[in-house]
Design an enzyme around this catalytic site. Structure first.
Site, PDB file in Angstrom:
ATOM      1  N   HIS A 193      32.564  39.310  41.408  1.00 46.99           N
ATOM      2  CA  HIS A 193      31.957  38.377  42.219  1.00 46.99           C
ATOM      3  C   HIS A 193      32.931  37.057  42.551  1.00 46.99           C
ATOM      4  O   HIS A 193      33.492  36.689  41.598  1.00 46.99           O
ATOM      5  CB  HIS A 193      30.685  37.912  41.757  1.00 46.99           C
TER       6      HIS A 193
ATOM      7  N   ASP B 117      32.350  34.029  42.948  1.00 50.51           N
ATOM      8  CA  ASP B 117      32.274  32.850  42.223  1.00 50.51           C
ATOM      9  C   ASP B 117      33.039  32.787  40.745  1.00 50.51           C
ATOM     10  O   ASP B 117      32.877  31.807  39.842  1.00 50.51           O
ATOM     11  CB  ASP B 117      30.851  32.311  41.942  1.00 50.51           C
ATOM     12  N   HIS B 118      33.511  33.980  40.446  1.00 50.48           N
ATOM     13  CA  HIS B 118      34.313  34.061  39.360  1.00 50.48           C
ATOM     14  C   HIS B 118      35.740  34.631  39.420  1.00 50.48           C
ATOM     15  O   HIS B 118      36.635  34.180  38.428  1.00 50.48           O
ATOM     16  CB  HIS B 118      33.623  35.301  38.593  1.00 50.48           C
TER      17      HIS B 118
END
Length: 333
Positions: A64, A66-67
Site C-alpha cells: 500500500h 502509505d508504506h
C-alpha cells in the site's frame, strides 16, 4: 536497540503525523534499519538525529502506498549524495518491480547495489534474516492485500566477564581474556580454566515486533509473544470496530488484546486515522485510554518519539527521551 517513529498516520499525512515508517538504530553495529517507507520518509530522516549513511536494510510490510511511496525518492537521494555502499530490501514479490520501474521511468541510476529479498512467509512464519547477533522473523498478518509482520530479536549475549576474578587466578590480560569471554577453555600455567567459570549468566537480548497493517489475528499474537516492545497499528477507536473489521485494520482495543495475549513488555500504538485528530469527538487521549484499560503499559507513538530497548539484565528502562532537533508536538496536540 533504539526505535524512532518517523510516521504514525494511516493512509494520508497530517500536519502532526507523517505516514508509516519506523527506524531501528543498532548502535552496536553502527547500522540503521527501516520498517516501511511511506511518502516523505527521507524528509523525516533529515529532521531526526539519525544518520542516513548508516542505512543498511529496509523491510516493507505490504505494497500500500502509505508504506512504500517514499522508497524511490529515498533511494535516489542516497545515490546522489553518495551516502550508501548498498542496501538490502525485503518485501512482497511486487516490491522489486515497483522500485525498478520507478527508477527506470525517472531515469535514475543508483551508484550502489540494491539486493532484493522476496518475503512470502508461510502461515507459521519463517526466518527472513539472521546473523551472529540478530534474527528477523516474519509472519503473514490479516489485511486486504498480502501483509507481513516482523520481529527483530537480539540473540543472547555472553555473561559479564569478571576481570577481578581472572586477575586473582593469575591470568594475564590480553588475548586470553577474549577467549574466556567467549566461554572457551584455556590453559594457564598448567591449569585448565573454563571461560564459563569467569562469566555471569547469559544476558538475554531484546526483541521488537512491528505489526501493521492488520486486523486482530492469532498470527500477530504468536509473532509478538514475550517481546519487549510491540508496535501495533491502531487505526480505529473501539466504537468504530465494524469499520475496522470491514477494512481489516485494528482498533485500539484489538492492539491491546494482542499485547495482553502475547505478554509483551510494552505496547506502542501507531497508524492512527486522521479522523481522531485533536478537537474531534474522539481524540488521541481517548485512544490511549481505551488501550490502557486493557493493557496499561501502552504509549501512543508520535513522530520522532524514540524508545530504547535495553537488555533485560540492564538497569535502564525501555524509554529514554532523545534530544529533539526542533519543536515537537505533544501526544495531545
Amino acid at each position: 536497540m533504539q526505535v524512532t517513529f518517523l510516521g504514525t498516520s494511516s493512509g494520508v499525512p497530517t500536519r502532526q503525523r507523517n505516514v508509516s515508517s519506523l527506524a531501528v538504530r543498532l548502535p552496536q553495529r553502527s547500522e540503521l534499519w527501516l520498517l516501511d517507507c511511506g511518502e516523505a520518509t527521507q524528509h523525516q530522516l533529515l529532521r531526526s538525529p539519525l544518520r542516513v549513511s548508516q542505512l543498511r536494510r529496509i523491510f516493507i510490510t505490504h505494497m500500500h502506498g502509505d508504506h512504500v511511496f517514499g522508497l524511490p525518492g529515498l533511494l535516489a537521494s542516497l545515490g546522489m549524495a553518495g551516502a550508501s555502499t548498498g542496501l538490502d530490501l525485503y518485501g512482497p514479490p511486487p516490491l522489486q518491480n515497483f522500485v525498478e520501474s520507478a527508477l527506470r521511468f525517472s531515469s535514475t541510476r543508483l551508484s550502489y547495489p540494491l539486493r532484493f529479498h522476496v518475503n512470502v512467509p508461510p502461515p507459521e512464519g519463517h526466518v527472513l534474516f539472521e546473523d551472529d547477533d540478530l534474527v528477523v522473523d516474519s509472519r503473514p498478518l490479516r489485511h486486504r492485500i498480502p501483509a507481513s509482520g516482523f520481529r527483530i530479536g537480539q540473540k543472547p549475549r555472553a555473561g559479564r566477564f569478571d576481570v577481578e576474578k581472572a586477575r586473582a587466578l593469575g591470568i594475564p590480560p590480553g588475548p586470553l581474556y577474549g577467549r574466556l569471554k567467549k566461554g572457551e577453555t584455556v590453559s594457564v600455567g598448567g591449569r585448565t580454566i573454563a571461560g564459563s567459570s569467569l562469566c555471569g549468566p547469559p544476558r538475554l537480548g531484546v526483541s521488537l515486533v512491528y505489526a501493521t497493517d492488520t486486523v486482530f489475528c492469532d498470527a500477530a499474537v504468536d509473532l509478538a509473544r514475550g517481546a519487549d516492545l510491540l508496535v501495533h497499528e491502531a487505526t480505529f477507536a473501539h466504537r468504530d470496530g465494524e469499520m475496522a473489521l470491514q477494512r481489516l485494520h485494528s482498533t485500539t482495543t484489538m492492539a491491546a488484546q494482542v499485547a495482553l495475549a502475547a505478554g509483551v513488555g510494552r505496547l506502542a500504538l501507531t497508524h492512527f486515522s486522521p479522523r481522531y485528530m485533536p478537537g474531534q469527538a474522539i481524540g488521541p487521549d481517548d485512544l490511549l485510554a481505551e488501550a490502557r484499560a486493557i493493557f496499561p503499559a501502552t504509549v501512543m507513538a508520535k513522530d520522532f518519539l524514540t524508545l530504547e530497548l535495553a537488555s533485560k539484565s540492564d538497569e535502564s528502562g525501555l524509554e529514554r527521551p532523545r534530544p529533539e532537533p526542533f519543536p515537537q508536538h505533544s501526544l495531545t496536540s
